[in-house]
Scaffold this motif. Structure first.
Motif, PDB file in Angstrom:
ATOM      1  N   ARG A   1      -7.710  -3.036   1.826  1.00 47.92           N
ATOM      2  CA  ARG A   1      -7.109  -3.433   0.549  1.00 47.92           C
ATOM      3  C   ARG A   1      -6.277  -4.706   0.725  1.00 47.92           C
ATOM      4  N   PHE A   2      -5.547  -4.790   1.819  1.00 43.92           N
ATOM      5  CA  PHE A   2      -4.749  -5.995   2.070  1.00 43.92           C
ATOM      6  C   PHE A   2      -5.640  -7.215   2.285  1.00 43.92           C
TER       7      PHE A   2
ATOM      8  N   ALA B   1       7.771  -0.061 -11.982  1.00 46.00           N
ATOM      9  CA  ALA B   1       8.025  -1.160 -11.041  1.00 46.00           C
ATOM     10  C   ALA B   1       6.933  -2.214 -11.163  1.00 46.00           C
ATOM     11  N   PRO B   2       6.805  -2.846 -12.318  1.00 48.59           N
ATOM     12  CA  PRO B   2       5.676  -3.758 -12.554  1.00 48.59           C
ATOM     13  C   PRO B   2       5.694  -5.003 -11.678  1.00 48.59           C
ATOM     14  N   GLU B   3       6.865  -5.322 -11.086  1.00 53.18           N
ATOM     15  CA  GLU B   3       6.940  -6.525 -10.256  1.00 53.18           C
ATOM     16  C   GLU B   3       6.333  -6.325  -8.874  1.00 53.18           C
ATOM     17  N   LEU B   4       6.097  -5.081  -8.468  1.00 49.10           N
ATOM     18  CA  LEU B   4       5.548  -4.824  -7.138  1.00 49.10           C
ATOM     19  C   LEU B   4       4.045  -5.111  -7.114  1.00 49.10           C
ATOM     20  N   ASN B   5       3.593  -5.672  -6.004  1.00 48.81           N
ATOM     21  CA  ASN B   5       2.182  -6.041  -5.840  1.00 48.81           C
ATOM     22  C   ASN B   5       1.435  -4.904  -5.128  1.00 48.81           C
ATOM     23  N   VAL B   6       1.280  -3.789  -5.828  1.00 51.07           N
ATOM     24  CA  VAL B   6       0.594  -2.632  -5.244  1.00 51.07           C
ATOM     25  C   VAL B   6      -0.910  -2.872  -5.280  1.00 51.07           C
ATOM     26  N   VAL B   7      -1.568  -2.696  -4.127  1.00 45.46           N
ATOM     27  CA  VAL B   7      -3.003  -2.979  -4.045  1.00 45.46           C
ATOM     28  C   VAL B   7      -3.843  -1.746  -3.732  1.00 45.46           C
TER      29      VAL B   7
ATOM     30  N   GLY C   1      -3.981   0.187 -11.789  1.00 50.31           N
ATOM     31  CA  GLY C   1      -4.797  -1.017 -11.689  1.00 50.31           C
ATOM     32  C   GLY C   1      -5.218  -1.367 -10.281  1.00 50.31           C
ATOM     33  N   PHE C   2      -5.357  -0.365  -9.411  1.00 47.41           N
ATOM     34  CA  PHE C   2      -5.746  -0.612  -8.021  1.00 47.41           C
ATOM     35  C   PHE C   2      -6.521   0.591  -7.518  1.00 47.41           C
ATOM     36  N   PRO C   3      -7.242   0.437  -6.387  1.00 44.12           N
ATOM     37  CA  PRO C   3      -8.081   1.533  -5.886  1.00 44.12           C
ATOM     38  C   PRO C   3      -7.268   2.700  -5.325  1.00 44.12           C
ATOM     39  N   VAL C   4      -7.910   3.854  -5.326  1.00 44.60           N
ATOM     40  CA  VAL C   4      -7.317   5.096  -4.823  1.00 44.60           C
ATOM     41  C   VAL C   4      -8.253   5.694  -3.774  1.00 44.60           C
ATOM     42  N   LEU C   5      -7.685   6.089  -2.640  1.00 46.90           N
ATOM     43  CA  LEU C   5      -8.419   6.892  -1.659  1.00 46.90           C
ATOM     44  C   LEU C   5      -7.849   8.298  -1.686  1.00 46.90           C
TER      45      LEU C   5
ATOM     46  N   GLY D   1       0.857  -1.184   0.000  1.00 48.66           N
ATOM     47  CA  GLY D   1       0.000   0.000   0.000  1.00 48.66           C
ATOM     48  C   GLY D   1       0.890   1.229   0.000  1.00 48.66           C
ATOM     49  N   ILE D   2       0.405   2.312  -0.557  1.00 47.66           N
ATOM     50  CA  ILE D   2       1.170   3.558  -0.629  1.00 47.66           C
ATOM     51  C   ILE D   2       0.362   4.640   0.067  1.00 47.66           C
ATOM     52  N   TRP D   3       1.037   5.470   0.880  1.00 50.62           N
ATOM     53  CA  TRP D   3       0.308   6.474   1.669  1.00 50.62           C
ATOM     54  C   TRP D   3       1.149   7.732   1.815  1.00 50.62           C
ATOM     55  N   GLY D   4       0.487   8.867   1.687  1.00 46.74           N
ATOM     56  CA  GLY D   4       1.155  10.132   1.939  1.00 46.74           C
ATOM     57  C   GLY D   4       0.161  11.267   2.031  1.00 46.74           C
ATOM     58  N   TYR D   5       0.595  12.358   2.653  1.00 48.27           N
ATOM     59  CA  TYR D   5      -0.256  13.533   2.832  1.00 48.27           C
ATOM     60  C   TYR D   5       0.508  14.774   2.411  1.00 48.27           C
ATOM     61  N   SER D   6      -0.185  15.747   1.853  1.00 47.21           N
ATOM     62  CA  SER D   6       0.404  17.012   1.402  1.00 47.21           C
ATOM     63  C   SER D   6       1.435  16.716   0.318  1.00 47.21           C
TER      64      SER D   6
END
Length: 437
Positions: free
Chosen positions: A420-421, A230-236, A360-364, A208-213
């Motif tokens: 997501r996980f 980075a296509p090998e990473l399993n970003v969800v 290819g994954f959801p965005v909040l 998962g990726i997270w950040g603010y501002s």
């Protein structure tokens, strides 16, 4: 609980993922028992020393150091932590090096599969190397404010890979608000986390990726670049809050405001990534003092020093923002075009769409409705752009200003990443205009 750390135990983007996997296989030879990388025994100074050249694959660990404690991370369960210097790629596809921190809870992961990893992109800290997030986490405190975010992730059982971002090594200037620099740094921090000896982070872990501002923009850039870079990473999933998705809209809002220091940092940061563009030569005495001072200040000092500053005060000819945008470099590129390079939500689409940035994954996306720094309307435009292209987007609004918006959202963002996980269904996106989502 003890937090003591273990001592042991520009080419095409399509090729970078393969190169990273191959590079990871050979970066840490088992026979090199005395190698400082293998033992994570590098001196602290080595983490922030720019290498003479970077020839290894993005995500390769160049130096690492076990960290005994992270004073900013208060109330977390027992963990182990490491600082790492790792190979990356700058915004112009040139090899670079970036530092960051990997933190892993001691308690076994109780969920299904491998322990998930959250790539954390910190918010605005200042542009000088003394402001690096890894330095502040480990006790060289200036004025960072996102220790509680890291604590919440560790309490959820997630591993954390927190990049400093580009330009925080000795003698460098952080390329503030440069989107591709930020996205590459985040994704390569994920790659590096699995290669830190003893971390136990799996290269197959859900990410998962997270950040603010500033970190919110960096997290969205990582999301947009993930599939090609980075296509090998399993970003969800990616959670992004308070993001400056449109630099020109943010600049217009900041010019002459209480938070004008962020605009000063942005001008300096973009001049670092575009050295051929007119900048140093157009500054007046006040502008040269501003550049010198900005490099010595972190977030709070920057806000205090430049409150109320207008762009016209910085240039010898008292140029307005609009006049600066019209200036061009030797190849005819204007400052307006440079600012547009980091606009988010342009050229996006679902996997297989042929879009420049396939997500290819959801965005909040979340934002404070009273945000005085980043106009909520510009974030609405970005959200609707994702939504219109079929990218699953969830939106959450808070009755908060910019600073409080970060704190208010911590538990919601961590819970969303946990969903997501766990592969829980994303709520249906709502594509419509308006600032309240």
């Amino acid at each position: 609980m003890s937090h003591r750390t273990r001592k042991s135990s520009p080419r095409r983007a399509a090729l970078l993922g393969v190169a990273a996997v191959v590079g990871g296989a050979f970066a840490l030879p088992a026979t090199a028992a005395a190698d400082p990388v293998t033992q994570c025994a590098a001196a602290d100074s080595a983490i922030y020393r720019p290498p003479g050249s970077v020839t290894t694959a993005p995500g390769t660990v160049l130096a690492c150091r076990a960290v005994d404690s992270l004073p900013m991370v208060v109330g977390a369960p027992a963990y182990h932590a490491w600082k790492a210097l790792y190979a990356s790629t700058d915004g112009h596809d040139n090899p670079s090096a970036v530092a960051g921190t990997v933190i892993v809870p001691d308690a076994p992961w109780k969920g299904a599969g491998e322990r998930p990893l959250v790539a954390f992109a910190p918010g605005t800290l200042g542009i000088g190397p003394q402001c690096a997030f890894s330095k502040q986490l480990s006790g060289a405190y200036q004025d960072a404010y996102e220790g509680p975010n890291i604590t919440a992730l560790l309490r959820a059982g997630f591993a954390v890979a927190a990049t400093d971002g580009a330009g925080y090594l000795d003698g460098q200037v952080h390329p503030y608000v440069s989107g591709p620099d930020a996205g590459h740094a985040v994704l390569d921090m994920v790659r590096a986390a699995a290669r830190v000896p003893g971390s136990g982070v799996s290269p197959r872990a859900q990410v998962g990726i997270w950040g603010y501002s500033e970190g919110g923009a960096g997290s969205l850039w990582a999301a947009q670049l993930a599939r090609s870079y980075a296509p090998e990473l399993n970003v969800v999933g990616v959670a992004s809050g308070g993001a400056p998705t449109d630099l020109k809209a943010a600049a217009a809002n900041l010019d002459g405001s209480l938070f004008a220091g962020f605009l000063v940092d942005a001008l300096i940061g973009l001049s670092a990534t575009h050295p051929d563009m007119p900048f140093d030569g157009i500054l007046g005495d006040a502008g040269r003092r501003a550049v010198r001072d900005a490099k010595t200040l972190c977030a709070v000092g920057t806000v205090a020093r430049f409150a109320g500053t207008r762009v016209e005060q910085l240039t010898a000819d008292h140029l307005s923002l609009a006049q600066m945008y019209a200036l061009s470099g030797p190849d005819g590129t204007t400052w307006s075009e440079v600012a547009e390079e980091s606009r988010l939500g342009v050229g996006v689409g679902r996997p297989g769409s042929g879009a420049r940035y396939e997500v290819g994954f959801p965005v909040l996306e979340y934002h404070g409705l009273l945000d005085e720094v980043i106009p909520v309307g510009s974030v609405t435009v970005t959200r609707n752009a994702y939504c219109a292209m079929g990218i699953p987007v969830e939106w959450k609004a808070y009755g908060a200003d910019h600073l409080l918006g970060d704190a208010r959202a911590v538990n919601d963002a961590v819970a969303w990443l946990g969903d997501r996980f766990a592969h829980r269904t994303v709520s249906a996106p709502s594509c419509r205009a308006g600032n309240d989502g």
